[in-house]
Enzyme design. Sequence first.
Site, PDB file in Angstrom:
ATOM      1  CD  GLU A 146     -15.628 -10.142 -17.113  1.00 48.06           C
ATOM      2  OE1 GLU A 146     -14.423  -9.818 -17.162  1.00 48.06           O
ATOM      3  OE2 GLU A 146     -16.326  -9.961 -16.092  1.00 48.06           O
ATOM      4  CD1 TRP A 160      -6.728  -4.985   1.055  1.00 47.12           C
ATOM      5  CD2 TRP A 160      -5.008  -3.974   0.038  1.00 47.12           C
ATOM      6  NE1 TRP A 160      -6.276  -5.819   0.051  1.00 47.12           N
ATOM      7  CE2 TRP A 160      -5.215  -5.218  -0.589  1.00 47.12           C
ATOM      8  CE3 TRP A 160      -3.979  -3.165  -0.439  1.00 47.12           C
ATOM      9  CZ2 TRP A 160      -4.456  -5.669  -1.657  1.00 47.12           C
ATOM     10  CZ3 TRP A 160      -3.214  -3.607  -1.500  1.00 47.12           C
ATOM     11  CH2 TRP A 160      -3.451  -4.854  -2.099  1.00 47.12           C
ATOM     12  CB  CYS A 211      -7.402   2.180   2.818  1.00 49.47           C
ATOM     13  SG  CYS A 211      -5.807   1.402   2.975  1.00 49.47           S
ATOM     14  N   GLY A 227      -4.169   5.716   0.270  1.00 49.96           N
ATOM     15  CA  GLY A 227      -3.144   6.094  -0.712  1.00 49.96           C
ATOM     16  C   GLY A 227      -1.762   5.756  -0.192  1.00 49.96           C
ATOM     17  CE  LYS A 278     -16.860  -3.007  -7.489  1.00 53.99           C
ATOM     18  NZ  LYS A 278     -17.087  -4.006  -8.545  1.00 53.99           N
ATOM     19  NE  ARG A 305     -12.573   1.637  -0.603  1.00 52.53           N
ATOM     20  CZ  ARG A 305     -12.457   2.454  -1.635  1.00 52.53           C
ATOM     21  NH1 ARG A 305     -13.528   2.806  -2.313  1.00 52.53           N
ATOM     22  NH2 ARG A 305     -11.290   2.934  -1.994  1.00 52.53           N
TER      23      ARG A 305
HETATM   24  C1  AGP Z   1     -13.719  -7.227 -11.838  1.00 53.76           C
HETATM   25  O1  AGP Z   1     -14.463  -8.361 -11.554  1.00 53.76           O
HETATM   26  C2  AGP Z   1     -12.468  -7.122 -11.196  1.00 53.76           C
HETATM   27  N1  AGP Z   1     -12.541  -7.324  -9.813  1.00 53.76           N
HETATM   28  C3  AGP Z   1     -11.447  -6.124 -11.679  1.00 53.76           C
HETATM   29  O2  AGP Z   1     -10.825  -6.762 -12.750  1.00 53.76           O
HETATM   30  C4  AGP Z   1     -11.881  -4.723 -12.116  1.00 53.76           C
HETATM   31  O3  AGP Z   1     -12.652  -4.793 -13.266  1.00 53.76           O
HETATM   32  C5  AGP Z   1     -10.620  -3.857 -12.344  1.00 53.76           C
HETATM   33  O4  AGP Z   1      -9.933  -3.732 -11.134  1.00 53.76           O
HETATM   34  C6  AGP Z   1     -10.941  -2.500 -12.912  1.00 53.76           C
HETATM   35  O5  AGP Z   1     -11.723  -1.741 -12.050  1.00 53.76           O
HETATM   36  P1  AGP Z   1     -12.434  -0.414 -12.531  1.00 53.76           P
HETATM   37  O6  AGP Z   1     -13.437  -0.814 -13.559  1.00 53.76           O
HETATM   38  O7  AGP Z   1     -13.058   0.154 -11.308  1.00 53.76           O
HETATM   39  O8  AGP Z   1     -11.381   0.460 -13.120  1.00 53.76           O
END
Ligand code: AGP
Length: 608
Positions: free
Chosen positions: A482, A74, A2, A101, A603, A27
């Site tokens: 990765e 969301w 959200c 939240g 995101k 997001r």
């Molecule tokens: C990355 O491409 C992803 N979408 C996801 O794995 C991300 O890295 C993960 O959610 C952690 O996010 P953060 O680094 O904001 O904690």
Amino acid sequence: MCGIVGYVGQQDCVPILLKGLSALEYRGYDSAGVAVLENGKMAVRKEVGRLAALEEKIGRMPLSGVIGIGHTRWATHGEPSEVNSHPHLDSKNRIAVIHNGIIENFRELKAFLQGKGVSFRSETDTEVVSQLLSYYYEGDLLKTLFRVIPMLEGSYALGILCQDQPEHLYCVRNGSPLIIGRAKGEFYVASDISAILEYTRDVYILEDDDIADVTKEGIAFYRETGEQVERQTTQIAWSRDSAQKGGYDHFMLKEIFEQPRALRETLAHYVDLETLTIKREAMPFDREQANALEKLTVIACGTAHHAGMIGRVLIETLARVKTETDIASEYRYYDTIDQPGETLIAVSQSGETADTVAAVRKAKGHGSRVVALTNVIGSTIARESDMVMYTLAGPEIAVASTKAYTTQILLFEIIALDLANLRGLLTDEELRERLRELAALPEKAEQVLSHREEVADFAHSEKGCEDVFFIGRLMDYYTSLEAALKLKEVSYIHSEAYAAGELKHGPIALIDDTTLVVATLTQKRIVAKTISNVEEVRARKAKILLVASEPIPLNNPQDTVWRVPDTDDLFSPILMILYVQMFAYYMALQKGCDIDKPRNLAKSVTVE
Ligand code: AGP
């Protein structure tokens, strides 16, 4: 997940709210809405689906005003529908609430209110907030907040309007990020800095249990107990353009190509590039702490966890400090063996990932010292950690993390080199030599990125590909993890990563002439072993792509080869991944995927 925006000032807030919501689209969301006080009356518009649908509705049913709130939802409690989307009104339509939240005790609160005759419209947890406020309201919403907010359990960032107090926008934060940007005679509220960069970089970052009373004349902060407190603004260094696409078709592509700059700026923040020395004041350990270190734990999620795995190899190899890595969502519930005084490194681009925040809190609860590697100033993890090292990547908007990942690895390289030097394992001269090599990485990254067309052509030739295996050993295995994540999240192509030596223990059963195998060959001392594994998959007729450091000899002309400029083996992950980021992008592009906002992903994963 959200998104929240809000505005108080002299301009018509509707275009500002819509623009802010558009900046938060990345997001992830499934409905959107705004509430505006129009001539003293609460006016609300909501719509399911993309923001364009809400804009279209507002085009048909215009509204305007100088104070308003907006939200992208969301769905968590209740399906994506107009009635479940925010803002949520109380039964008397005088109080509007937007919320990020989860209110964990909403069922109890709802039952209590229903017992008092209050009827609910939606299935959401959020509606209990507007209904509770309404139930206890006696003419002063601020006082009502002091009564109601302590009743809420869970995490929340709230934006609240009340028709009876048409000049006030109330903001509440507990566990979910919320900032208020200050400009002349106006304030901009958002859950995310990128939504307000266009207007101001002078922001208040709310702390947990803060309540802000915002009018165009000024802002007052209170604790939920009613005590008034002072808060200072923070200057955000990100430029206004950094949250725009800047001529690129997608944020992901822009962010891939920003990496040489992001690496340069991050490096220059921690290393004096003239003297090739590490800036002591920017580092988490002094000589005494470095020598006393027995163990480090790295926790993170997703891509940040992959950076942590590379970090582990760097720290163990260079500084000989035993380092464990764990996924934050596992670590937080695992019955860990902790000793007070240990150090935990939390890695998070957003600094708001719920599991990583919980892991930080758990570690602190056990008496650990927490060092955060994050990209967002003032984020929860930055604020709750004992020490923060920022990646200077600038705002990362695309859901797929690219520049945050490579700058996180760069921080681990600097930490590992510094620890090695402090622990007497690397002389000052050897340190300078390694730092000189690190300083050459941005230019080498540019060299890799110059192969964009070649990567795009290969992606085109692999259009129908449905299964991709990434294989490698040591660092190359972690980079492969990765790589597989990047490809699957943006292109939805099934991809897996295996330690090359594991192929024979099962996965090779899946290899046939429809499989693309990407072998990562940058770790010179072990590369011959991986090449043997390549031969094994070749014998099963897989198509082969080799991503190999320049000096590694390769002699099978039928393989596609992408060359990684030569560097210290320990530094190659930053260069290798750039090829795969571009490959993932172009595979997604030709499949017509929503590259910056892949399906089902958000995101910033601020709920569990
Ligand atoms: C990355 O491409 C992803 N979408 C996801 O794995 C991300 O890295 C993960 O959610 C952690 O996010 P953060 O680094 O904001 O904690």
